[in-house]
Design an enzyme around this catalytic site. Structure first.
Site, PDB file in Angstrom:
ATOM      1  N   ASP A 142       5.562  -6.901   2.379  1.00 49.72           N
ATOM      2  CA  ASP A 142       4.853  -7.422   1.208  1.00 49.72           C
ATOM      3  C   ASP A 142       5.810  -7.714   0.066  1.00 49.72           C
ATOM      4  O   ASP A 142       6.644  -6.862  -0.285  1.00 49.72           O
ATOM      5  CB  ASP A 142       3.848  -6.378   0.699  1.00 49.72           C
ATOM      6  CG  ASP A 142       2.449  -6.611   1.224  1.00 49.72           C
ATOM      7  OD1 ASP A 142       2.107  -7.763   1.548  1.00 49.72           O
ATOM      8  OD2 ASP A 142       1.691  -5.621   1.309  1.00 49.72           O
ATOM      9  N   SER A 155       0.842  -1.200   0.000  1.00 56.05           N
ATOM     10  CA  SER A 155       0.000   0.000   0.000  1.00 56.05           C
ATOM     11  C   SER A 155       0.877   1.251   0.000  1.00 56.05           C
ATOM     12  O   SER A 155       0.385   2.358  -0.231  1.00 56.05           O
ATOM     13  CB  SER A 155      -0.940   0.017   1.217  1.00 56.05           C
ATOM     14  OG  SER A 155      -0.206  -0.238   2.406  1.00 56.05           O
ATOM     15  N   GLU A 159      -8.918  -9.853   3.746  1.00 50.34           N
ATOM     16  CA  GLU A 159      -9.288  -8.471   3.414  1.00 50.34           C
ATOM     17  C   GLU A 159     -10.669  -8.415   2.774  1.00 50.34           C
ATOM     18  O   GLU A 159     -10.942  -9.124   1.789  1.00 50.34           O
ATOM     19  CB  GLU A 159      -8.223  -7.856   2.468  1.00 50.34           C
ATOM     20  CG  GLU A 159      -8.570  -6.417   2.086  1.00 50.34           C
ATOM     21  CD  GLU A 159      -7.405  -5.629   1.495  1.00 50.34           C
ATOM     22  OE1 GLU A 159      -6.271  -6.148   1.468  1.00 50.34           O
ATOM     23  OE2 GLU A 159      -7.635  -4.487   1.062  1.00 50.34           O
TER      24      GLU A 159
HETATM   25  O1  KIV Z   1      -0.427  -3.399   1.613  1.00 55.22           O
HETATM   26  C1  KIV Z   1      -1.087  -3.352   2.663  1.00 55.22           C
HETATM   27  O2  KIV Z   1      -1.111  -2.350   3.391  1.00 55.22           O
HETATM   28  C2  KIV Z   1      -1.862  -4.528   3.020  1.00 55.22           C
HETATM   29  C3  KIV Z   1      -2.840  -4.400   4.141  1.00 55.22           C
HETATM   30  C4  KIV Z   1      -3.994  -3.594   3.751  1.00 55.22           C
HETATM   31  C5  KIV Z   1      -3.231  -5.718   4.682  1.00 55.22           C
HETATM   32  O3  KIV Z   1      -1.717  -5.538   2.429  1.00 55.22           O
END
Ligand code: KIV
Length: 254
Positions: free
Chosen positions: A73, A35, A172
């Site tokens: 991520d 994100s 999610e």
């Molecule tokens: O990228 C992110 O912030 C996420 C969360 C919303 C779980 O994957």
């Protein structure tokens, strides 16, 4: 924590200074989410962010964190399709940022990548339901798995990720009832975002919960501050003080 019935608090962070505050407050898990593509880099989707950029953000967060678990991520295009490339991407994150785990979106479709990363001793957090890296397949950011077929597939994927050895799964934007059923059926914890109160923990995006991100107000979001207003006020006051010559004062100079 799941066994003890203790809820898990997870929040995103993307830089050293914020990570220090988030960690200092006692957060259990800090997610360096992709994100960052939206809230740090201003992209419309999470797709453009690169592995180098994720590592850059993650390095700062790791430096600012003493206690919390730091999860990063794997960005779009670094793990789908080729499990060898997936492992190379995960190793780069672990080696170059110092984080403790990676997060990956998907179930059956990314099985071989999850397996290979886990076999190298890298903890993996799964992510099911609304998986923003698949926005071009979904077409919208609406609630997922409302239909029975998709709900059944999500349940199968959650079980698969647990069986493969993932240590937790983000759920999610799925119906609360489905999230509660999945949570109940697993030994590993689920962390919800827009997935109701039946999950073992919750995650929010830092800028959203702090009220920095003015235009974004989905139903699941609780705002804990209105920093946009505070920051805007500070910026305006500073501009005014510089313009009228009242900053710096005699006490603010050498
Ligand atoms: O990228 C992110 O912030 C996420 C969360 C919303 C779980 O994957």
């Amino acid at each position: 924590m799941k066994q003890r019935g203790e809820k898990i608090a997870m929040l995103t962070a993307y830089d050293y200074s914020t990570a220090r505050l988030v960690d200092g407050a006692g957060m259990d898990v800090i997610l360096v989410g992709d994100s960052a593509a939206n809230v740090m880099a201003g992209y419309d989707t999470t797709l453009p962010i690169t592995l180098d950029e994720m590592i850059f953000y993650a390095k700062g967060v790791v430096k600012g964190t003493q206690r919390a678990l730091v999860v990063v991520d794997l960005p779009f295009g670094t793990y789908q399709g080729d499990s060898h490339e997936a492992l190379r991407s995960a190793i780069r994150i672990m080696k170059e940022s110092g984080a403790e785990a990676v997060k990956m979106e998907g179930g059956e479709d990314i099985k071989s990548s999850v397996e290979r990363i886990l076999s190298a001793g890298i903890p993996v957090m799964g992510h099911l339901g609304l998986t923003p890296q698949s926005i071009n397949k979904f077409g919208t950011y609406n609630v997922r798995a409302k239909e029975e077929a998709e709900a059944q597939q999500l349940k199968k994927d959650a079980k698969l990720l647990e069986d493969l050895g993932c240590f937790a799964i983000v759920l999610e934007k799925i119906p609360a009832k489905l999230a509660a059923e999945v949570t109940e059926s697993l030994h590993i914890p689920t962390i919800g975002i827009g997935a109701g109160n039946g999950c073992d923990g919750q995650v929010l995006v830092e800028q959203d919960m702090l009220g920095i991100n003015r235009g974004f107000s989905p139903r699941f979001l609780r705002r804990y501050a209105n920093l946009a207003e505070v920051m805007d006020g500070a910026f305006r006051q500073y501009i005014s003080d510089v313009k009228d010559g009242s900053f710096p004062s005699s006490e603010e100079q050498y």
